[in-house]
Design an enzyme around this catalytic site. Sequence first.
Site, PDB file in Angstrom:
ATOM      1  N   GLU A   1      -6.171  -0.158  -5.354  1.00 50.02           N
ATOM      2  CA  GLU A   1      -5.346   1.033  -5.193  1.00 50.02           C
ATOM      3  C   GLU A   1      -5.810   1.845  -3.994  1.00 50.02           C
ATOM      4  O   GLU A   1      -7.006   2.150  -3.871  1.00 50.02           O
ATOM      5  CB  GLU A   1      -5.427   1.933  -6.438  1.00 50.02           C
ATOM      6  N   CYS A   2      -4.913   2.184  -3.109  1.00 45.26           N
ATOM      7  CA  CYS A   2      -5.172   3.047  -1.962  1.00 45.26           C
ATOM      8  C   CYS A   2      -6.391   2.551  -1.171  1.00 45.26           C
ATOM      9  O   CYS A   2      -6.282   1.569  -0.454  1.00 45.26           O
ATOM     10  CB  CYS A   2      -5.346   4.493  -2.415  1.00 45.26           C
ATOM     11  N   GLY A   3      -7.547   3.201  -1.292  1.00 43.91           N
ATOM     12  CA  GLY A   3      -8.730   2.729  -0.578  1.00 43.91           C
ATOM     13  C   GLY A   3      -9.074   1.294  -0.920  1.00 43.91           C
ATOM     14  O   GLY A   3      -9.445   0.501  -0.050  1.00 43.91           O
TER      15      GLY A   3
END
Length: 421
Positions: free
Chosen positions: A317-319
């Site tokens: 997720e994201c990073g």
Amino acid sequence: MSRFMIAAPSSGAGKTTVTLALMRLLQRAKIEFQPAKSGPDYIDPGFHSVAAGTPSVNLDAWAMPADLIGTLAGSGGLVVEAAMGLFDGAGKAGRGSAADLAKILDIPVILVVDAAKTAHSIAALVTGFRDYDPQVTLAGVFLNRVGSARHLDMLTQALNGQNIKIFGHLMRSEAFALPERHLGLVQAGEIDQLEPWIDHIATALHPSLDFAALRELSGPTLAAQTTLPGPPAQHIAIAADRAFAFRYPHQMKGWRDAGAQLSFFSPLADEPAPKAAQYIFLPGGYPELHAGQLAAAAQFKASLAHHASLGTPIYGECGGYMVLGNGLVDAQGRRHEMLGLLPLETSFQQRKLHLGYRQLTPLSPHFSAPLMAHEFHYASTLKAAGPALFAAQDADHADLGEMGLHIGRTCGSFAHIIAGH
């Protein structure tokens, strides 16, 4: 059994400072309560957990159904920190605001007011918030950044004239400020003197706090409750360090309650993902601040490559999504080699804000039902080739196109998943 919300007219008024002081004072008095944050914020719950001595949870009136909110809020004491201004929500309609959450929970609200640049006019401001929505109960105020004893007298006189309760106040002090970063506050684990700082503001608030009145604030517990979302596997390996710190407590609790084994490992310490893991989760965080260290983490990278070759599901997720890609360009323009498990290149050299709630429709077998999520990052996508993971809409149902990638059993996107529809 105190149950209430700490809110404010806008961001920057000092909600977090006052909330942490209150939580520490309740902890000192050995009063049990559930700390919570309205909305999708990852940072503040970490501070709550330190101040309260117990894990905080996110309660999201936009992304969560009422029965899930009731389950997470529990049946005992509850202290909720609002997000942004009390009536600020998502999209054009402002849905999912802290006020909406207060109505779902049926709890009173205490408004933190930054008094630094106001005096008698504070009465007009607070009465406006008190009267704006009759379904929201405004119990009173905390005064923050009070300039002097004379200033406090003026504020008190103005509020007393409108029969507005003052629960306590903090004087103006640079010692109460917290360091910030582009996504908000620095994470709780990055502040060496956090405990003394919380003790300092709690001690400063204590003399003015009407503790008895605070204890009388309450509200009913929600009758409709539900089980938390179940785990994707029985043994889940989760990246956990300063580069991978953004994960929702209710998600972890749901997996544990269902009997899953959670194993945590640190990519920054070059720890490999456990060999026995049946599912690997790379949460969001700040990988861009540690990109060189992650690029050099040979054991971590080899373990993820091995799991991918075995077909172990890997989700970022994201990073975590950026780390699954081929390369990440930092703010100085340096490219760092990432895991190479997704055909993705991202960059922080030219920052661009992506912010808002997301409604996600799965486009692959990795997820089986629509999801409610949130996106908050400054990364730019230089290249993303391959099948998309989701079709996305914003809070107003506007089409945002496709989001994320999946290759084999590895997948990810910039969205932080909060709950199912």
